[in-house]
Design a protein around this motif. Structure first.
Motif, PDB file in Angstrom:
ATOM      1  N   PRO A  57       0.812  -1.228   0.000  1.00 17.62           N
ATOM      2  CA  PRO A  57       0.000   0.000   0.000  1.00 17.62           C
ATOM      3  C   PRO A  57       0.840   1.270   0.000  1.00 17.62           C
ATOM      4  O   PRO A  57       0.452   2.273  -0.588  1.00 17.62           O
ATOM      5  CB  PRO A  57      -0.811  -0.125   1.296  1.00 17.62           C
ATOM      6  N   HIS A  58       1.986   1.222   0.662  1.00 19.89           N
ATOM      7  CA  HIS A  58       2.879   2.390   0.729  1.00 19.89           C
ATOM      8  C   HIS A  58       4.269   1.954   0.259  1.00 19.89           C
ATOM      9  O   HIS A  58       5.123   1.598   1.083  1.00 19.89           O
ATOM     10  CB  HIS A  58       2.929   2.940   2.149  1.00 19.89           C
ATOM     11  N   PRO A  59       4.514   1.956  -1.067  1.00 18.56           N
ATOM     12  CA  PRO A  59       5.783   1.448  -1.597  1.00 18.56           C
ATOM     13  C   PRO A  59       7.014   2.124  -1.010  1.00 18.56           C
ATOM     14  O   PRO A  59       8.015   1.475  -0.710  1.00 18.56           O
ATOM     15  CB  PRO A  59       5.666   1.729  -3.106  1.00 18.56           C
ATOM     16  N   GLY A  60       6.936   3.452  -0.805  1.00 19.04           N
ATOM     17  CA  GLY A  60       8.090   4.157  -0.254  1.00 19.04           C
ATOM     18  C   GLY A  60       8.421   3.698   1.147  1.00 19.04           C
ATOM     19  O   GLY A  60       9.594   3.513   1.500  1.00 19.04           O
ATOM     20  N   GLY A  61       7.389   3.501   1.971  1.00 21.29           N
ATOM     21  CA  GLY A  61       7.622   3.019   3.322  1.00 21.29           C
ATOM     22  C   GLY A  61       8.198   1.615   3.339  1.00 21.29           C
ATOM     23  O   GLY A  61       9.096   1.307   4.140  1.00 21.29           O
ATOM     24  N   TRP A  62       7.691   0.760   2.447  1.00 17.81           N
ATOM     25  CA  TRP A  62       8.207  -0.615   2.337  1.00 17.81           C
ATOM     26  C   TRP A  62       9.678  -0.590   1.966  1.00 17.81           C
ATOM     27  O   TRP A  62      10.497  -1.299   2.562  1.00 17.81           O
ATOM     28  CB  TRP A  62       7.397  -1.379   1.290  1.00 17.81           C
ATOM     29  N   LEU A  63      10.016   0.237   0.991  1.00 12.44           N
ATOM     30  CA  LEU A  63      11.406   0.305   0.533  1.00 12.44           C
ATOM     31  C   LEU A  63      12.319   0.856   1.623  1.00 12.44           C
ATOM     32  O   LEU A  63      13.426   0.344   1.832  1.00 12.44           O
ATOM     33  CB  LEU A  63      11.488   1.185  -0.716  1.00 12.44           C
ATOM     34  N   THR A  64      11.861   1.875   2.340  1.00 13.99           N
ATOM     35  CA  THR A  64      12.687   2.455   3.396  1.00 13.99           C
ATOM     36  C   THR A  64      12.918   1.452   4.520  1.00 13.99           C
ATOM     37  O   THR A  64      14.049   1.306   5.025  1.00 13.99           O
ATOM     38  CB  THR A  64      12.025   3.726   3.951  1.00 13.99           C
ATOM     39  N   THR A  65      11.854   0.755   4.911  1.00 13.38           N
ATOM     40  CA  THR A  65      11.992  -0.253   5.970  1.00 13.38           C
ATOM     41  C   THR A  65      12.923  -1.373   5.539  1.00 13.38           C
ATOM     42  O   THR A  65      13.816  -1.800   6.291  1.00 13.38           O
ATOM     43  CB  THR A  65      10.611  -0.832   6.338  1.00 13.38           C
ATOM     44  N   THR A  66      12.735  -1.867   4.321  1.00 14.29           N
ATOM     45  CA  THR A  66      13.588  -2.941   3.806  1.00 14.29           C
ATOM     46  C   THR A  66      15.037  -2.490   3.723  1.00 14.29           C
ATOM     47  O   THR A  66      15.961  -3.211   4.122  1.00 14.29           O
ATOM     48  CB  THR A  66      13.086  -3.406   2.427  1.00 14.29           C
ATOM     49  N   ALA A  67      15.254  -1.293   3.198  1.00  8.12           N
ATOM     50  CA  ALA A  67      16.618  -0.784   3.066  1.00  8.12           C
ATOM     51  C   ALA A  67      17.264  -0.587   4.437  1.00  8.12           C
ATOM     52  O   ALA A  67      18.456  -0.887   4.621  1.00  8.12           O
ATOM     53  CB  ALA A  67      16.609   0.544   2.299  1.00  8.12           C
ATOM     54  N   THR A  68      16.496  -0.118   5.405  1.00 10.74           N
ATOM     55  CA  THR A  68      17.035   0.077   6.748  1.00 10.74           C
ATOM     56  C   THR A  68      17.468  -1.259   7.353  1.00 10.74           C
ATOM     57  O   THR A  68      18.543  -1.366   7.964  1.00 10.74           O
ATOM     58  CB  THR A  68      15.986   0.743   7.651  1.00 10.74           C
ATOM     59  N   ARG A  69      16.637  -2.271   7.181  1.00 16.97           N
ATOM     60  CA  ARG A  69      16.999  -3.599   7.704  1.00 16.97           C
ATOM     61  C   ARG A  69      18.244  -4.139   7.018  1.00 16.97           C
ATOM     62  O   ARG A  69      19.113  -4.747   7.676  1.00 16.97           O
ATOM     63  CB  ARG A  69      15.822  -4.560   7.521  1.00 16.97           C
ATOM     64  N   ARG A  70      18.333  -3.917   5.701  1.00 16.25           N
ATOM     65  CA  ARG A  70      19.534  -4.386   4.981  1.00 16.25           C
ATOM     66  C   ARG A  70      20.777  -3.650   5.482  1.00 16.25           C
ATOM     67  O   ARG A  70      21.851  -4.247   5.617  1.00 16.25           O
ATOM     68  CB  ARG A  70      19.364  -4.175   3.472  1.00 16.25           C
ATOM     69  N   ALA A  71      20.636  -2.354   5.750  1.00 15.25           N
ATOM     70  CA  ALA A  71      21.775  -1.587   6.247  1.00 15.25           C
ATOM     71  C   ALA A  71      22.209  -2.082   7.622  1.00 15.25           C
ATOM     72  O   ALA A  71      23.409  -2.247   7.899  1.00 15.25           O
ATOM     73  CB  ALA A  71      21.416  -0.110   6.310  1.00 15.25           C
ATOM     74  N   ILE A  72      21.244  -2.361   8.497  1.00 17.90           N
ATOM     75  CA  ILE A  72      21.572  -2.861   9.827  1.00 17.90           C
ATOM     76  C   ILE A  72      22.225  -4.238   9.738  1.00 17.90           C
ATOM     77  O   ILE A  72      23.205  -4.524  10.439  1.00 17.90           O
ATOM     78  CB  ILE A  72      20.311  -2.908  10.710  1.00 17.90           C
ATOM     79  N   ASP A  73      21.719  -5.091   8.857  1.00 16.65           N
ATOM     80  CA  ASP A  73      22.328  -6.416   8.681  1.00 16.65           C
ATOM     81  C   ASP A  73      23.778  -6.282   8.232  1.00 16.65           C
ATOM     82  O   ASP A  73      24.656  -7.015   8.702  1.00 16.65           O
ATOM     83  CB  ASP A  73      21.540  -7.226   7.637  1.00 16.65           C
ATOM     84  N   ARG A  74      24.016  -5.342   7.326  1.00 14.24           N
ATOM     85  CA  ARG A  74      25.385  -5.156   6.847  1.00 14.24           C
ATOM     86  C   ARG A  74      26.293  -4.675   7.986  1.00 14.24           C
ATOM     87  O   ARG A  74      27.401  -5.186   8.156  1.00 14.24           O
ATOM     88  CB  ARG A  74      25.397  -4.146   5.704  1.00 14.24           C
ATOM     89  N   LEU A  75      25.823  -3.716   8.752  1.00 17.44           N
ATOM     90  CA  LEU A  75      26.633  -3.197   9.846  1.00 17.44           C
ATOM     91  C   LEU A  75      26.857  -4.255  10.928  1.00 17.44           C
ATOM     92  O   LEU A  75      27.920  -4.312  11.545  1.00 17.44           O
ATOM     93  CB  LEU A  75      25.957  -1.967  10.454  1.00 17.44           C
ATOM     94  N   ARG A  76      25.871  -5.087  11.137  1.00 20.97           N
ATOM     95  CA  ARG A  76      26.019  -6.156  12.125  1.00 20.97           C
ATOM     96  C   ARG A  76      27.097  -7.151  11.704  1.00 20.97           C
ATOM     97  O   ARG A  76      27.843  -7.680  12.533  1.00 20.97           O
ATOM     98  CB  ARG A  76      24.680  -6.868  12.312  1.00 20.97           C
ATOM     99  N   ARG A  77      27.143  -7.409  10.397  1.00 16.96           N
ATOM    100  CA  ARG A  77      28.130  -8.378   9.894  1.00 16.96           C
ATOM    101  C   ARG A  77      29.554  -7.843   9.991  1.00 16.96           C
ATOM    102  O   ARG A  77      30.505  -8.607  10.001  1.00 16.96           O
ATOM    103  CB  ARG A  77      27.823  -8.748   8.437  1.00 16.96           C
TER     104      ARG A  77
END
Length: 415
Positions: A57-77
């Motif tokens: 329903p809100h593509p921008g919000g989905w993309l921001t949330t997904t990108a944020t999680r990917r960024a956190i996963d990268r930093l965690r690694r």
């Protein structure tokens, strides 16, 4: 949803949301590489998942949330970046940005970060076009008239310089804004130009980029209402965009200013642009200082949009404005445009002589060969005009412009 409609949606969402996602992540993580790469991963995930799961329903919000999680996963690694990982976890609560300065839009914050004076001017503009405009390296290279490889290296070096110099992503102070304004305006104008006449791809116009540039221009004008060049740039973009509906024919061919149906022009945008130009003229007359590049370009555009027909254009005023512009910005492109205007006032032979003086520096610029072809045609040198059209066609990456130039060249051949 059909595959074609899904592809159209993905393209539209990329155009609309890329800058917003990158800017939001840059604010949260303070790392341009993390922001850009995580945003790219999020868009890749959308391409993979949306055909099955459907458009959220809100593509921008989905993309921001997904990108944020990917960024956190990268930093965690990356165990060596524990401090950044901890900070990222703390910032992940979707709290609104702290509003402590005059610029509150994430995208404008990112523009001012990329326009830091530690970077060379060309690097500032190129980096911001990539991160805010979402332009590809070939598109940016075309805007700068340089090779793609050189542009890619310029962008890479700019990002490395930001890391090495510890340039922060933060709300700029009033002093920062004054210092970096010229670079920011150059960014906005180049984004607009890419929308006005796309340098590549199948679309003649990229309305998303034109609209985004105008949106940024309006925000800058609201932020800095007394800055003449901000008002000038906004007026220029409005007066140019007002002609959008008349610029491409039903058959997909570019329509020149002279041939456009002026009844199709957006009169509301023209009125808004003219009001800004009048305000700046009054300010200059009242001792507000010498007009800059964007104010003069806006004044030229105002002359064109004020004329009820092409033959009614006040070319003496256009040339006079170009004379002032050459004094401010004596670049080859400005001199080329002045030569075209001079041809209307003093005749094609005069204009052609001025154009030919620019051959060495503008040989790789398609608009140089377009201007030369038209002037050669008008003085009766048809064979040379045919060759010039061919060179312009080879250099143009815009399908509507290619169609127009091909027709013009064909008319010469038939003649």
């Amino acid at each position: 949803m059909t595959s074609s409609s899904l592809e159209e949606t993905l393209t539209r969402v990329h155009h609309e949301e890329w800058a917003r996602v990158v800017a939001t992540l840059a604010r949260r993580f303070g790392d341009l590489d993390v922001a850009e790469e995580a945003a790219a991963e999020a868009f890749a995930a959308a391409v993979e998942r949306w055909p099955t799961d459907g458009i959220p329903p809100h593509p921008g919000g989905w993309l921001t949330t997904t990108a944020t999680r990917r960024a956190i996963d990268r930093l965690r690694r990356e165990s060596r970046r524990d401090a950044k990982h901890q900070a990222a976890q703390m910032l992940y609560a979707d709290s609104p940005p702290e509003r402590t300065g005059p610029v509150e839009d994430d995208r404008l914050r990112l523009i001012f970060t990329c326009a830091h004076p530690a970077l060379a001017m060309e690097a500032r503009v190129a980096l911001t076009l990539r991160l805010i405009g979402g332009l590809t390296v070939p598109e940016i290279a075309a805007a700068f008239l340089v090779q793609e490889r050189a542009m890619a290296q310029r962008i890479t070096r700019a990002k490395a310089k930001i890391r090495a110099a510890h340039i922060p992503y933060r709300v700029p102070s009033s002093a920062d804004i004054g210092e970096r304004l010229s670079g920011v305006l150059a960014v906005v104008y180049l984004v607009f130009n890419e929308g006005y006449l796309a340098s590549g791809g199948q679309d003649a116009l990229r309305v998303d980029l034109s609209d985004e540039a105008i949106r940024l221009g309006r925000l800058l004008h609201e932020l800095l209402p007394e800055e003449g060049e901000v008002a000038g740039l906004l007026a220029l973009m409005l007066l140019t965009d007002a002609r959008r509906a008349a610029r491409v024919s039903a058959s997909g061919e570019l329509v020149t200013l002279e041939e456009q149906d002026r009844a199709a022009w957006d009169r509301a945008l023209i009125a808004e642009g003219h009001a800004l130009v009048r305000e700046r003229l009054a300010a200059v007359a009242a001792g507000g200082g010498r007009p800059g590049r964007y104010q003069l370009l806006a004044a030229i555009s105002a002359v064109h949009t004020d004329a009820p027909s092409a033959r009614d254009t006040d070319w003496s005023q256009v040339v006079a404005n170009y004379d002032q512009l050459v004094a401010v910005d004596p670049s080859p492109v400005v001199r080329l445009n002045r030569a075209v205007a001079a041809a209307e006032l003093d005749g094609p032979s005069v204009g052609l002589a001025e154009v030919d003086r620019l051959a060495d520096v503008l040989d790789s610029y398609h608009a140089f060969h377009v201007a030369r072809a038209e002037l050669l045609r008008r003085v009766g040198r048809s064979a040379e005009a045919h060759t010039a059209y061919g060179r312009a066609i080879a250099l143009s990456g815009n399908p509507a412009e290619v169609a127009h130039l091909t027709r013009r060249q064909g008319q010469l051949t038939r003649g």
